[in-house]
Enzyme design. Structure first.
Site, PDB file in Angstrom:
ATOM      1  CG  ASP A 132      -2.235   0.666   1.027  1.00 30.23           C
ATOM      2  OD1 ASP A 132      -2.350   1.464   0.093  1.00 30.23           O
ATOM      3  OD2 ASP A 132      -3.159   0.405   1.820  1.00 30.23           O
TER       4      ASP A 132
ATOM      5  CG  ASP B 174      -9.446   2.275  -0.201  1.00 31.00           C
ATOM      6  OD1 ASP B 174      -8.900   1.191  -0.495  1.00 31.00           O
ATOM      7  OD2 ASP B 174      -8.927   3.113   0.566  1.00 31.00           O
TER       8      ASP B 174
HETATM    9  C1  GLA Z   1      -5.705   1.828   2.147  1.00 26.18           C
HETATM   10  C2  GLA Z   1      -6.121   0.617   1.332  1.00 26.18           C
HETATM   11  C3  GLA Z   1      -7.164  -0.156   2.074  1.00 26.18           C
HETATM   12  C4  GLA Z   1      -6.622  -0.585   3.414  1.00 26.18           C
HETATM   13  C5  GLA Z   1      -6.149   0.627   4.198  1.00 26.18           C
HETATM   14  C6  GLA Z   1      -5.431   0.214   5.461  1.00 26.18           C
HETATM   15  O1  GLA Z   1      -6.737   2.748   2.216  1.00 26.18           O
HETATM   16  O2  GLA Z   1      -6.554   0.993   0.065  1.00 26.18           O
HETATM   17  O3  GLA Z   1      -7.585  -1.273   1.326  1.00 26.18           O
HETATM   18  O4  GLA Z   1      -5.567  -1.496   3.214  1.00 26.18           O
HETATM   19  O5  GLA Z   1      -5.276   1.437   3.432  1.00 26.18           O
HETATM   20  O6  GLA Z   1      -4.989   1.281   6.197  1.00 26.18           O
END
Ligand code: GLA
Length: 727
Positions: free
Chosen positions: A478, A548
């Site tokens: 990420d 997300d």
């Molecule tokens: C980002 C990712 C999510 C999750 C969060 C965790 O937003 O896109 O899927 O992994 O971080 O903090």
């Protein structure tokens, strides 16, 4: 494939269905003469008619000929400061304070196979017919030499470009702009399409008319970004999904980029694509070389859909790497939306256990397993296991999960640090910060200066230790903020303009090391969802979390836009709980399954909280995905409608096997009004000569494509799938 005609001094790159031509002019200027449907031969420089154009100056080599000006000549790599007032390809600060860059042909070579780029991702030629053209150009006075690299991947109609700039002079040179590609069109009215968007609304196609002036899309966020994607299309005004000419261009790069489209006084068009000049400079000492990332181009005479399918195949088979690139990925369950930071080993195990009972194959533990990471205020950078949550470390949990017959995956965000972390307390100077200036936070975190060797090593060592500490099959990588305060304590002041690019190179270096040392590891890219969804990352991570936003209705748009360049096999897509956390909308379970099944497929919820009826649906979805994955991953993808068109009542798409014997249609009702018009769906990509079975009934392929299927009246948000088989 690559033909040099010595008498005409033309070089023609031929792919299966396209030709691209350049000509070495008597001045040495490398002219661009053609890019379009395949030609048998010819010297297309005849289309460049000499004209005396006022205020278009003439280079010394042409003497008093007022009809020849760089300002009106289509070029392979445009100059700067010598009479071409359109977009320059390269700009530099020379030792004497001047900025002129003006390149002339020196030599060219043609080689079998496709070039690679040191430290940078690039398409590769293995398994296909590939050749490389290298053209060397030289600036008369500065000592700057430019190597233009062209890769031809015949089957995909893909032509790649990259640039190496070498300082053959005696004095240092500071590059301030290096485009990876410059593409000139002699005349024509065009539209351009970019992929805009925002966090949770990634890759929304925007189509606009190209009018006189410069139109740009780009990112100065240090990553390719949610807001603009390093991919764009130029097309004729009448080009549609299924017909007409279009030129697509993608940058194989994950950092700041700039795509510029210029429409000139004479209705010529110039496109340039490369690293964004924002805060960019690169000091080239004598003898040093700078390599600009690769740009990949596809021309289609059969509309946008065909262009996308060419990109899909090339990306899937000749950009993505590793054993997973063409294999069915494990059906995974991720705990993020179910638990956020609030979990322990037993909770993860309980989610995995419920998932294992319905056929899910991998448990992915998301953010919150390390350091003091109980919310997003702290812990990033401390990659030691939080033993309060996971007693004994990762191995006991991973082994318990393996005991359920599942694989184990894990989340990391290696490029970042929280101020509330042991790492930051020990190394205040490891995060980007301009000396004397306050820091700028994003999601309460700072960005690690990976351009420093010791920081990069720290990250790599921690990732290696983590991967060796337990049986880990998958990593979700990420990156949850944009870069600011970009300044490195590891570089002298005259090299600070290199930091953005060096940061991207460092990320690539770490990913490459993992690729070499853990060849079976599946890495999924992620950046707050799809904030770094680009061809650069896909070289290291064959799938990327698309967004997300897991709301099925919004996902229709996100996956539609993403499909303009990127294959279904690269799109991380999961079924999540309702009401959706971001949109508060409730969609039927079946619909969420149909939409997620158009990507890598998985779950993002706690199955313990589902009803028996829903669990039965999960079983069905998993069984269906096990049957359909090959169509979705390896088939040709057809967009049957556009979810952004307000007048359309449904969104539909289709996967067709290469031999056209099987197909899968996905469809979601996006709006429903009283007494509606009878919805009709015309299919694509089938063989008109063959018959196909749908739900026990036989139809001609011609009938399905030319007349269509009458759809049932569905309620808003309802979905259906058609499995189609040739009889
Ligand atoms: C980002 C990712 C999510 C999750 C969060 C965790 O937003 O896109 O899927 O992994 O971080 O903090």
């Amino acid at each position: 494939m690559i033909q040099y005609d010595a008498s005409q001094r033309t070089i023609t790159l031929n792919t299966h269905r396209t030709s691209y031509q350049m000509k070495i002019h008597s001045t040495g200027v490398l002219l661009h003469t053609y890019y379009g449907p395949r030609l048998r031969g010819g010297d297309l420089s005849r289309l460049i008619c000499p004209e005396d154009r006022g205020f278009s100056p003439n280079p010394d080599e042409v003497g008093l000929d007022r009809t020849w000006s760089l300002d009106t000549q289509p070029q392979e790599y445009s100059s700067s400061g010598v009479g071409d007032f359109r977009l320059p390809s390269l700009e530099a600060d020379l030792d004497d304070g001047s900025h002129t860059a003006d390149f002339r042909y020196v030599r060219h070579t043609v080689e079998e196979g496709k070039y690679a780029l040191e430290g940078l991702p690039a398409f590769y030629g293995e398994g296909v017919t590939a050749q490389t053209l290298t053209v060397e150009l030289k600036d008369c006075c500065s000592g700057l030499t430019v190597e233009l690299l062209y890769g031809v991947l015949e089957e995909y109609d893909l032509i790649t470009r990259a640039v190496r700039v070498r300082n053959d002079g005696a004095a240092p040179v500071r590059l301030t702009r290096v485009a990876s590609a410059c593409l000139d069109f002699p005349v024509g009215e065009h539209d351009f399409i970019t992929l805009g968007g925002a966090y949770a609304r990634e890759r929304e196609p925007v189509r606009a008319a190209l009018s006189q002036g410069v139109h740009t899309a780009g990112s100065v966020r240090g990553s390719s970004s949610h807001q603009q994607n390093p991919f764009f299309v130029l097309c004729d005004k009448d080009t549609t999904e299924d017909a007409g000419r279009c030129w697509g261009m993608a940058l194989v790069y994950s950092g700041n980029f700039l795509a510029s489209m210029e429409h000139t006084q004479f209705h010529e068009t110039r496109m340039t694509l490369g690293i964004h000049p924002f805060h960019f400079s690169w000091l080239l000492q004598p003898g040093e070389t700078f390599t600009a990332p690769e740009a990949a181009m596809v021309f289609s005479a059969q509309g946008l859909g065909h262009m996308s399918r060419l990109f899909h195949r090339a990306i899937r088979l000749n950009l993505c790497r590793g054993p997973w690139k063409d294999q069915r990925r494990p059906i995974l369950i991720n705990n993020w939306e179910a638990t956020l930071f609030h979990f322990d080993a037993d909770k993860i195990y309980s989610i995995a256990k419920a998932a294992s009972q319905v056929g899910v194959e991998m448990m992915v533990m998301d953010d919150g397993w390390f350091g003091e990471r109980n919310d997003d205020f702290g812990g990033l950078g401390d990659w030691n296991v939080n033993e309060k949550k996971l007693p004994g470390g990762l191995a006991p949990l991973a082994e318990r999960i393996q005991g359920l017959g599942m694989k184990f995956g894990i989340w990391v965000e290696p490029e970042m640090v929280n101020e509330n972390s042991d790492l930051y307390r020990a190394h205040l100077d490891w995060a980007f910060q301009v000396p004397g200036r306050p820091v700028t936070r994003g999601r309460y975190q700072l960005v690690l200066d990976l351009t420093r060797e010791e920081v990069k090593q720290y990250v790599l060592d921690n990732l290696r230790a983590m991967l060796r500490s337990a049986p880990i099959s998958y990593v979700k990588w990420d990156m949850n903020r944009s870069l600011t305060d970009v300044w490195s304590a590891g570089l002298p002041s005259q090299r600070q303009g290199e930091v953005y690019h060096r940061f991207v190179l460092a990320v690539y270096e770490i990913l490459e090391a993992l690729h070499q040392e853990f060849p079976d590891l599946l890495i999924e890219g992620c950046s707050g969802g799809g904030g770094r969804f680009d061809c650069g990352m896909l070289y290291y991570t064959p799938q990327i979390w698309c967004s997300d936003n897991t709301d099925a209705m919004d996902r229709l748009r996100i996956q539609y836009g993403t499909s303009f360049c990127y294959p279904c096999a690269s799109m991380g897509a999961h079924v999540s709980a309702v009401p959706n956390g971001l949109t508060h909308r409730s969609t039927p379970f079946h619909t969420r399954g149909v939409v997620a099944a158009a990507g890598t497929f998985g779950y993002e919820l706690d199955l313990n909280e589902l009803s028996q009826e829903e669990l039965a649906q999960v079983r069905e979805q998993i069984a269906a995905f096990r049957t359909d994955w090959e169509l979705v991953m390896r088939g040709d993808y057809y967009r049957l409608s556009n979810p952004f068109r307000p007048e359309d009542s449904f969104c539909a798409w289709m996967h067709v096997s290469q031999d056209r014997s099987r197909a899968l249609v996905g469809l979601v009702q996006t709006q429903r009004h009283a007494n509606p018009v009878r919805p009709l769906l015309r299919l694509k990509g089938l063989d008109p000569e063959r018959d196909y079975r749908i739900d026990g009934r036989i139809y001609g392929g011609d009938e399905l494509m030319y007349a269509g299927l009458a759809l049932p009246f569905l309620d808003e948000c309802q979905a259906l799938q058609y499995h189609i088989e040739a009889v």
